[in-house]
Design a protein around this motif. Sequence first.
Motif, PDB file in Angstrom:
ATOM      1  N   ILE A   8     -11.171 -54.837 -40.149  1.00 19.76           N
ATOM      2  CA  ILE A   8     -10.312 -54.035 -41.010  1.00 19.76           C
ATOM      3  C   ILE A   8     -11.076 -53.880 -42.312  1.00 19.76           C
ATOM      4  CG2 ILE A   8      -8.089 -53.827 -42.157  1.00 19.76           C
ATOM      5  CD1 ILE A   8      -7.078 -56.050 -40.267  1.00 19.76           C
ATOM      6  N   GLY A   9     -11.375 -52.651 -42.679  1.00 23.48           N
ATOM      7  CA  GLY A   9     -12.135 -52.433 -43.894  1.00 23.48           C
ATOM      8  C   GLY A   9     -11.897 -51.050 -44.467  1.00 23.48           C
ATOM      9  N   PRO A  10     -11.506 -50.984 -45.731  1.00 25.38           N
ATOM     10  CA  PRO A  10     -11.202 -49.687 -46.324  1.00 25.38           C
ATOM     11  C   PRO A  10     -12.426 -48.847 -46.679  1.00 25.38           C
ATOM     12  CG  PRO A  10     -10.943 -51.404 -47.956  1.00 25.38           C
ATOM     13  CD  PRO A  10     -11.262 -52.085 -46.652  1.00 25.38           C
ATOM     14  N   GLY A  72     -13.615 -56.847 -47.304  1.00 25.70           N
ATOM     15  CA  GLY A  72     -13.420 -56.167 -48.575  1.00 25.70           C
ATOM     16  C   GLY A  72     -12.070 -56.380 -49.217  1.00 25.70           C
ATOM     17  N   PRO A  73     -11.716 -55.456 -50.074  1.00 17.61           N
ATOM     18  CA  PRO A  73     -10.609 -55.668 -51.006  1.00 17.61           C
ATOM     19  C   PRO A  73      -9.225 -55.357 -50.436  1.00 17.61           C
ATOM     20  CG  PRO A  73     -11.659 -53.580 -51.476  1.00 17.61           C
ATOM     21  CD  PRO A  73     -12.430 -54.211 -50.359  1.00 17.61           C
ATOM     22  N   PHE A  74      -8.738 -56.187 -49.553  1.00 18.48           N
ATOM     23  CA  PHE A  74      -7.354 -56.085 -49.107  1.00 18.48           C
ATOM     24  C   PHE A  74      -6.553 -57.121 -49.883  1.00 18.48           C
ATOM     25  CE2 PHE A  74      -6.162 -53.551 -45.351  1.00 18.48           C
ATOM     26  CZ  PHE A  74      -7.325 -52.845 -45.197  1.00 18.48           C
ATOM     27  N   SER A  75      -5.409 -56.725 -50.385  1.00 17.29           N
ATOM     28  CA  SER A  75      -4.573 -57.665 -51.139  1.00 17.29           C
ATOM     29  C   SER A  75      -4.011 -58.724 -50.192  1.00 17.29           C
ATOM     30  CB  SER A  75      -3.418 -56.926 -51.814  1.00 17.29           C
ATOM     31  OG  SER A  75      -2.479 -56.497 -50.845  1.00 17.29           O
ATOM     32  N   PHE A  79      -2.799 -58.239 -46.303  1.00 20.34           N
ATOM     33  CA  PHE A  79      -3.313 -59.138 -45.267  1.00 20.34           C
ATOM     34  C   PHE A  79      -2.155 -59.766 -44.502  1.00 20.34           C
ATOM     35  CE2 PHE A  79      -4.498 -63.476 -44.012  1.00 20.34           C
ATOM     36  CZ  PHE A  79      -5.546 -63.206 -43.150  1.00 20.34           C
ATOM     37  N   GLU A  80      -1.176 -60.288 -45.223  1.00 24.52           N
ATOM     38  CA  GLU A  80      -0.038 -60.946 -44.569  1.00 24.52           C
ATOM     39  C   GLU A  80       0.803 -59.952 -43.776  1.00 24.52           C
ATOM     40  OE1 GLU A  80       0.342 -64.058 -44.010  1.00 24.52           O
ATOM     41  OE2 GLU A  80      -1.358 -64.584 -45.281  1.00 24.52           O
ATOM     42  N   THR A  81       0.913 -58.723 -44.247  1.00 23.88           N
ATOM     43  CA  THR A  81       1.646 -57.698 -43.507  1.00 23.88           C
ATOM     44  C   THR A  81       0.995 -57.441 -42.155  1.00 23.88           C
ATOM     45  OG1 THR A  81       2.449 -56.629 -45.521  1.00 23.88           O
ATOM     46  CG2 THR A  81       2.365 -55.264 -43.533  1.00 23.88           C
ATOM     47  N   LYS A  96     -10.902 -63.658 -43.697  1.00 21.50           N
ATOM     48  CA  LYS A  96     -10.572 -62.862 -44.878  1.00 21.50           C
ATOM     49  C   LYS A  96     -11.594 -63.136 -45.963  1.00 21.50           C
ATOM     50  CE  LYS A  96      -6.704 -62.029 -48.056  1.00 21.50           C
ATOM     51  NZ  LYS A  96      -7.416 -62.131 -49.316  1.00 21.50           N
ATOM     52  N   PHE A  97     -12.042 -62.059 -46.601  1.00 23.64           N
ATOM     53  CA  PHE A  97     -12.982 -62.185 -47.708  1.00 23.64           C
ATOM     54  C   PHE A  97     -12.343 -63.027 -48.803  1.00 23.64           C
ATOM     55  CE2 PHE A  97     -15.096 -60.664 -51.583  1.00 23.64           C
ATOM     56  CZ  PHE A  97     -16.415 -60.901 -51.223  1.00 23.64           C
TER      57      PHE A  97
END
Length: 135
Positions: A8-10, A72-75, A79-81, A96-97
């Motif tokens: 998963i990466g934006p 990368g930058p997932f809040s 992440f929990e969602t 998780k980063f």
Amino acid sequence: MSAPVIVIGPREELAAAAVVHLQPEWDVIHVVDNVESAVAEIPALLSGAPVPPSALGSKNYGNGVAAVIVAGPFSDADFETVRAASASVSAVPWLKFDISKPAPAITPEGGAEVMARLKGGLAAAAPGVDAVILY
């Protein structure tokens, strides 16, 4: 045989780098670039159901999933969602980063540092165990 993983990466360029640099030990089979798609696609992939193929990744969906990598930058909330949406489907390690560590520069050297951290996390992951591993 390479162990199948989902990324998963934006940022497409970072996900593309993961696809290349995790080989040959890890096979990135599918890449998701946003939370909404991840909530829909990751539970399906973990249960073996078909999903629309991603632009990146090998699409070798027949061997299950060994781990899910959040790049990368997932809040934490995002992440929990995503993780909660998949909780009842299959137990896999989630990587998780680690945002508490200084983020390396987006350079070849910085990318190598992130890949080394990620590979260390993957090596520490126990197959079939629901766990969060920070890298």
